[in-house]
Write an enzyme that holds these catalytic residues in place. Structure first.
Site, short mmCIF file in Angstrom:
data_model
loop_
_atom_site.label_atom_id
_atom_site.label_comp_id
_atom_site.label_asym_id
_atom_site.label_seq_id
_atom_site.Cartn_x
_atom_site.Cartn_y
_atom_site.Cartn_z
CE1 TYR A 204 -4.07 1.92 0.33
CE2 TYR A 204 -2.87 3.14 2.02
CZ TYR A 204 -3.95 3.01 1.17
OH TYR A 204 -4.93 3.99 1.15
CE LYS A 208 -3.86 4.80 -2.11
NZ LYS A 208 -4.87 5.32 -3.05
#
Length: 298
Positions: A204, A208
């Site tokens: 993640y 991002k």
């Protein structure tokens, strides 16, 4: 030569120098005036109301959570919204619940952001129905939590495919229409995880952080052609999924790490995105707006 003649010669030389200086000053002033005239003007007035009347906005991941809050905020400001999510029925149902606008019915479309053909088809459907797309919000995202040494390669790949490559696919497909039209706004949802390391968030955080890098490049390439591209980086947001994931001891500890002492609400993220999509943000390009209560300032 007499003293008087010498004085007259000196006076003449002084006069010539003064004239030369005056001519040089006049030339410099004219040049500066020409340069000042070449400065590009901004808008005569800035709309401070965040009005989106007459515009069409595509919101991925708009059937629930943060994306749904953004869709409602846009519709409340007059935008025709196309909710794009992985399943058709929830997308259509969410679109039907949006406040009505005068420019046409909202749209609810199925789209798999990991599939080029699905993205192309969804974007074309919106263009066919609305004629144009003025705003894109990339909010679709997933998370796979595990220790880095145990993280499955498939989970890693899928997280990056949805969160990063999916953002690129939509930005590219919609961006082409915006560039042809001469303008638009793209807002990509990043995360506080783009700025700091979070335990069990390897995929993640990487995805991002990649969204931030992608956004800066798009902003650089497209800003001069009227398309601004920015990100919003939220902290934990109290959606249904957010409450389920963080309503525990770990969540309470993380909440206490935030200087403002709490997590964000979906409406607070929507407010930030609404500003970046508005005329008032025309000079905001390549920026990241952190809505994290100050978590990442530590």
């Amino acid at each position: 030569m007499t003293t008087a003649d010498t004085d007259r010669t000196a006076d003449t030389a002084d006069t010539d120098r003064t004239a030369d200086t005056d001519r040089t000053a006049d030339t410099d002033l004219a040049a500066e005036t020409d340069l000042a005239a070449a400065l590009r003007p901004g808008p005569g007035a800035v709309d401070l109301t965040n009005d989106l009347t007459g515009r069409t906005a595509v919101v991925t991941g708009g059937a629930s959570g943060i994306g749904n809050a953004i869709a409602h905020a846009f519709a409340a400001r007059g935008a025709r919204v196309a909710i794009v999510d992985v399943r058709a029925d929830p997308s259509a149902e969410a679109a039907a619940e949006l406040p009505a606008v005068t420019t046409g019915a909202h749209l609810g479309l199925a789209c798999d952001v990991t599939d080029d053909g699905s993205v192309a088809a969804a974007v074309q459907q919106v263009v066919d129905a609305a004629g144009s797309i003025e705003v894109l919000v990339n909010c679709a995202g997933i998370v796979a939590l595990d220790a880095a040494e145990d993280l499955d390669a498939g989970a890693w790949a899928r997280t990056l495919d949805v969160n990063l490559t999916g953002t690129f696919r939509l930005a590219q497909a919609v961006g082409r229409h915006m560039l042809a039209a001469g303008g638009g706004r793209i807002v990509n949802i990043a995360s506080q995880a783009a700025h700091v390391g979070l335990d069990r968030h390897a995929a993640y955080c990487a995805s991002k952080a990649g969204v931030l890098g992608l956004t800066r490049v798009l902003a650089l390439e497209w800003g001069g052609r009227g398309v601004t591209v920015n990100t919003v980086s939220p902290t934990v947001v109290l959606t249904d999924l957010g409450r389920a994931a963080w309503g525990n001891e770990a969540g309470l500890r993380h909440q206490d790490e935030i200087p403002t002492g709490r997590f964000a609400t979906p409406a607070e993220i929507a407010a930030a995105v609404l500003f970046l999509a508005s005329d008032g943000a025309a000079m905001v390009n390549g920026a990241d707006l952190r809505v994290d209560g100050g978590f990442t300032i530590r």
